[in-house]
Design a protein around this motif. Structure first.
Motif, PDB file in Angstrom:
ATOM      1  N   GLU A 288     -19.673 -21.469  23.948  1.00  0.00           N
ATOM      2  CA  GLU A 288     -20.609 -21.618  22.829  1.00  0.00           C
ATOM      3  C   GLU A 288     -21.509 -22.407  23.236  1.00  0.00           C
ATOM      4  OE1 GLU A 288     -21.157 -18.993  19.981  1.00  0.00           O
ATOM      5  OE2 GLU A 288     -20.545 -17.084  21.141  1.00  0.00           O
ATOM      6  N   LEU A 289     -20.071 -23.897  22.851  1.00  0.00           N
ATOM      7  CA  LEU A 289     -20.628 -24.963  22.154  1.00  0.00           C
ATOM      8  C   LEU A 289     -20.412 -26.127  23.716  1.00  0.00           C
ATOM      9  CD1 LEU A 289     -17.938 -25.241  19.330  1.00  0.00           C
ATOM     10  CD2 LEU A 289     -20.684 -25.149  19.200  1.00  0.00           C
ATOM     11  N   GLY A 290     -20.347 -26.289  24.808  1.00  0.00           N
ATOM     12  CA  GLY A 290     -20.340 -26.669  26.071  1.00  0.00           C
ATOM     13  C   GLY A 290     -19.496 -26.483  26.992  1.00  0.00           C
ATOM     14  N   LEU A 291     -18.464 -25.860  26.747  1.00  0.00           N
ATOM     15  CA  LEU A 291     -16.753 -26.119  27.876  1.00  0.00           C
ATOM     16  C   LEU A 291     -17.262 -25.563  28.667  1.00  0.00           C
ATOM     17  CD1 LEU A 291     -14.374 -26.549  27.933  1.00  0.00           C
ATOM     18  CD2 LEU A 291     -13.499 -24.260  26.492  1.00  0.00           C
ATOM     19  N   LYS A 292     -17.160 -26.027  30.235  1.00  0.00           N
ATOM     20  CA  LYS A 292     -17.358 -25.550  31.133  1.00  0.00           C
ATOM     21  C   LYS A 292     -15.997 -25.169  32.205  1.00  0.00           C
ATOM     22  CE  LYS A 292     -21.700 -25.509  30.892  1.00  0.00           C
ATOM     23  NZ  LYS A 292     -22.338 -23.630  30.693  1.00  0.00           N
ATOM     24  N   GLY A 293     -14.587 -25.551  31.830  1.00  0.00           N
ATOM     25  CA  GLY A 293     -13.888 -25.378  32.434  1.00  0.00           C
ATOM     26  C   GLY A 293     -12.825 -25.286  32.083  1.00  0.00           C
ATOM     27  N   MET A 294     -12.026 -23.900  32.271  1.00  0.00           N
ATOM     28  CA  MET A 294     -10.266 -24.385  31.308  1.00  0.00           C
ATOM     29  C   MET A 294      -9.551 -23.763  32.605  1.00  0.00           C
ATOM     30  SD  MET A 294     -12.365 -21.114  29.125  1.00  0.00           S
ATOM     31  CE  MET A 294     -13.443 -20.727  30.748  1.00  0.00           C
ATOM     32  N   VAL A 295      -8.664 -24.870  32.977  1.00  0.00           N
ATOM     33  CA  VAL A 295      -7.238 -24.740  34.091  1.00  0.00           C
ATOM     34  C   VAL A 295      -5.846 -23.914  33.056  1.00  0.00           C
ATOM     35  CG1 VAL A 295      -5.941 -26.016  35.611  1.00  0.00           C
ATOM     36  CG2 VAL A 295      -8.119 -26.860  34.355  1.00  0.00           C
ATOM     37  N   GLY A 296      -5.130 -22.773  33.568  1.00  0.00           N
ATOM     38  CA  GLY A 296      -4.495 -22.448  33.000  1.00  0.00           C
ATOM     39  C   GLY A 296      -3.870 -21.494  34.016  1.00  0.00           C
ATOM     40  N   LYS A 297      -2.881 -20.651  33.956  1.00  0.00           N
ATOM     41  CA  LYS A 297      -2.977 -19.362  34.662  1.00  0.00           C
ATOM     42  C   LYS A 297      -2.546 -18.121  33.473  1.00  0.00           C
ATOM     43  CE  LYS A 297       2.591 -19.640  32.977  1.00  0.00           C
ATOM     44  NZ  LYS A 297       4.332 -19.665  33.768  1.00  0.00           N
ATOM     45  N   GLY A 298      -2.893 -17.228  34.818  1.00  0.00           N
ATOM     46  CA  GLY A 298      -2.861 -15.911  34.531  1.00  0.00           C
ATOM     47  C   GLY A 298      -4.622 -14.921  34.210  1.00  0.00           C
ATOM     48  N   ARG A 299      -4.442 -14.146  34.028  1.00  0.00           N
ATOM     49  CA  ARG A 299      -6.101 -13.379  33.061  1.00  0.00           C
ATOM     50  C   ARG A 299      -7.046 -13.349  31.886  1.00  0.00           C
ATOM     51  NH1 ARG A 299      -5.933  -9.431  37.433  1.00  0.00           N
ATOM     52  NH2 ARG A 299      -7.236  -7.442  36.429  1.00  0.00           N
ATOM     53  N   ARG A 300      -7.926 -13.323  32.156  1.00  0.00           N
ATOM     54  CA  ARG A 300      -8.683 -13.879  31.218  1.00  0.00           C
ATOM     55  C   ARG A 300      -9.371 -12.593  30.242  1.00  0.00           C
ATOM     56  NH1 ARG A 300      -9.488 -18.656  29.690  1.00  0.00           N
ATOM     57  NH2 ARG A 300      -9.284 -18.395  27.723  1.00  0.00           N
ATOM     58  N   SER A 301      -9.474 -12.323  29.118  1.00  0.00           N
ATOM     59  CA  SER A 301      -9.969 -10.551  28.873  1.00  0.00           C
ATOM     60  C   SER A 301     -11.040 -10.784  29.168  1.00  0.00           C
ATOM     61  CB  SER A 301      -9.978 -11.239  27.175  1.00  0.00           C
ATOM     62  OG  SER A 301     -10.940 -11.985  26.423  1.00  0.00           O
ATOM     63  N   GLU A 302     -11.667  -9.019  28.632  1.00  0.00           N
ATOM     64  CA  GLU A 302     -12.861  -9.174  28.971  1.00  0.00           C
ATOM     65  C   GLU A 302     -14.143  -9.750  28.432  1.00  0.00           C
ATOM     66  OE1 GLU A 302     -14.460  -7.332  32.010  1.00  0.00           O
ATOM     67  OE2 GLU A 302     -12.336  -7.777  32.253  1.00  0.00           O
ATOM     68  N   ALA A 303     -13.780 -10.372  27.171  1.00  0.00           N
ATOM     69  CA  ALA A 303     -14.896 -10.981  26.037  1.00  0.00           C
ATOM     70  C   ALA A 303     -15.149 -12.468  26.837  1.00  0.00           C
ATOM     71  CB  ALA A 303     -14.006 -11.155  24.951  1.00  0.00           C
ATOM     72  N   VAL A 304     -14.032 -12.521  27.016  1.00  0.00           N
ATOM     73  CA  VAL A 304     -14.130 -14.071  27.671  1.00  0.00           C
ATOM     74  C   VAL A 304     -14.340 -14.419  29.106  1.00  0.00           C
ATOM     75  CG1 VAL A 304     -12.645 -16.211  29.005  1.00  0.00           C
ATOM     76  CG2 VAL A 304     -11.564 -15.468  26.429  1.00  0.00           C
ATOM     77  N   LYS A 305     -14.569 -13.330  29.653  1.00  0.00           N
ATOM     78  CA  LYS A 305     -15.298 -12.939  30.733  1.00  0.00           C
ATOM     79  C   LYS A 305     -17.151 -13.316  30.640  1.00  0.00           C
ATOM     80  CE  LYS A 305     -12.442 -10.787  33.782  1.00  0.00           C
ATOM     81  NZ  LYS A 305     -12.288  -9.554  34.731  1.00  0.00           N
ATOM     82  N   LYS A 306     -17.312 -12.413  29.714  1.00  0.00           N
ATOM     83  CA  LYS A 306     -18.667 -11.927  29.436  1.00  0.00           C
ATOM     84  C   LYS A 306     -18.783 -13.271  28.827  1.00  0.00           C
ATOM     85  CE  LYS A 306     -21.241  -9.153  26.116  1.00  0.00           C
ATOM     86  NZ  LYS A 306     -21.772  -9.852  25.325  1.00  0.00           N
ATOM     87  N   SER A 307     -18.592 -14.134  27.927  1.00  0.00           N
ATOM     88  CA  SER A 307     -19.245 -15.431  27.122  1.00  0.00           C
ATOM     89  C   SER A 307     -19.000 -16.088  28.765  1.00  0.00           C
ATOM     90  CB  SER A 307     -17.479 -15.614  26.519  1.00  0.00           C
ATOM     91  OG  SER A 307     -18.599 -17.125  25.919  1.00  0.00           O
ATOM     92  N   MET A 308     -18.323 -16.607  29.226  1.00  0.00           N
ATOM     93  CA  MET A 308     -18.201 -16.865  30.801  1.00  0.00           C
ATOM     94  C   MET A 308     -19.598 -17.034  31.963  1.00  0.00           C
ATOM     95  SD  MET A 308     -14.201 -17.817  32.318  1.00  0.00           S
ATOM     96  CE  MET A 308     -14.864 -18.521  33.750  1.00  0.00           C
ATOM     97  N   VAL A 309     -19.667 -16.092  32.101  1.00  0.00           N
ATOM     98  CA  VAL A 309     -21.104 -15.065  32.738  1.00  0.00           C
ATOM     99  C   VAL A 309     -22.335 -15.568  31.813  1.00  0.00           C
ATOM    100  CG1 VAL A 309     -21.997 -13.140  33.367  1.00  0.00           C
ATOM    101  CG2 VAL A 309     -19.961 -13.770  34.332  1.00  0.00           C
ATOM    102  N   GLU A 310     -22.404 -15.368  29.899  1.00  0.00           N
ATOM    103  CA  GLU A 310     -23.442 -16.517  29.967  1.00  0.00           C
ATOM    104  C   GLU A 310     -23.368 -17.932  29.592  1.00  0.00           C
ATOM    105  OE1 GLU A 310     -22.383 -14.144  25.846  1.00  0.00           O
ATOM    106  OE2 GLU A 310     -23.015 -12.238  26.292  1.00  0.00           O
ATOM    107  N   GLN A 311     -22.509 -17.936  29.660  1.00  0.00           N
ATOM    108  CA  GLN A 311     -22.601 -19.630  29.802  1.00  0.00           C
ATOM    109  C   GLN A 311     -22.765 -20.254  30.307  1.00  0.00           C
ATOM    110  OE1 GLN A 311     -23.532 -20.490  25.967  1.00  0.00           O
ATOM    111  NE2 GLN A 311     -22.551 -18.580  25.304  1.00  0.00           N
ATOM    112  N   GLY A 312     -22.336 -20.292  31.709  1.00  0.00           N
ATOM    113  CA  GLY A 312     -22.171 -20.661  33.754  1.00  0.00           C
ATOM    114  C   GLY A 312     -20.602 -21.616  32.925  1.00  0.00           C
ATOM    115  N   ALA A 313     -19.299 -20.877  32.821  1.00  0.00           N
ATOM    116  CA  ALA A 313     -18.578 -21.557  32.790  1.00  0.00           C
ATOM    117  C   ALA A 313     -17.812 -20.878  34.161  1.00  0.00           C
ATOM    118  CB  ALA A 313     -18.109 -21.560  31.834  1.00  0.00           C
TER     119      ALA A 313
END
Length: 189
Positions: free
Chosen positions: A93-118
């Motif tokens: 929400e504060l502007g982060l556009k990318g994350m690098v790691g390993k493994g799956r992400r939660s549905e809440a994170v995926k939803k927020s990524m779509v909302e924020q364009g990340a």
């Protein structure tokens, strides 16, 4: 498809990425793991500024091993991204556009990524010694008391990652499983 991108990431660049794309990042990544994320949330809760600008930023979930003499950084392989899931929507929400790691992400994170364009990238787990060769410089920018989990500014050149979740929420882990199951159903005797 191979793509070269500079950081900070623009919304336009993020929109072009699709699951499975190989991306080479050049510019600045911020290294931060769960202990650092917790401290970042404490700053936000207190109304304090963060130690780096999140606009277009990419955070790499890494806690590098000790740096040997003559080297820029120690082994720098990714850690499990789900450890940061509780904190990620707020940073997006504060502007982060990318994350690098390993493994799956939660549905809440995926939803927020779509909302924020990340976008969520994966780095190759177990290849930390190779990945470190793309890191040109590092500087601790916050929480030195956390040791390897301190927030670091990493200057990188051609840092190799794969798009796992795009800005539309398409997830390579799910797409790959679906493709495999379809192939298996077509090829069973």
């Amino acid at each position: 498809m191979e793509i070269r991108l500079n950081t900070p990431l623009t919304p336009e660049a993020v929109k072009t990425l699709k699951p499975g794309d190989t991306v080479y990042l050049t510019g600045v990544l911020y290294a931060a793991r769960d202990a650092a994320h917790k401290k970042l949330m404490e700053l936000l809760d207190a109304g304090q500024p963060l130690p780096f600008d999140l606009k277009g930023a990419v955070i790499y979930y890494v806690g590098p091993s000790p740096t040997k003499e003559g080297e820029v950084i120690g082994s720098a392989g990714p850690t499990t991204s789900s450890r940061m899931d509780a904190y990620t929507p707020r940073l997006l929400e504060l502007g982060l556009k990318g994350m690098v790691g390993k493994g799956r992400r939660s549905e809440a994170v995926k939803k927020s990524m779509v909302e924020q364009g990340a976008v969520y990238f994966a780095a190759i787990g177990g290849a930390g010694a190779l990945i470190k060769e793309t890191i040109l410089a590092q500087e601790v920018v916050a929480y030195p008391e956390l040791g390897p989990e301190a927030v670091r500014k990493l200057e990188v050149k051609d840092f190799p990652v794969t798009v796992i979740i795009d800005s539309e929420g398409q997830d390579l882990y799910e797409l790959g499983r679906e493709a495999y199951l379809a192939w298996k159903a077509e090829n069973e005797d």
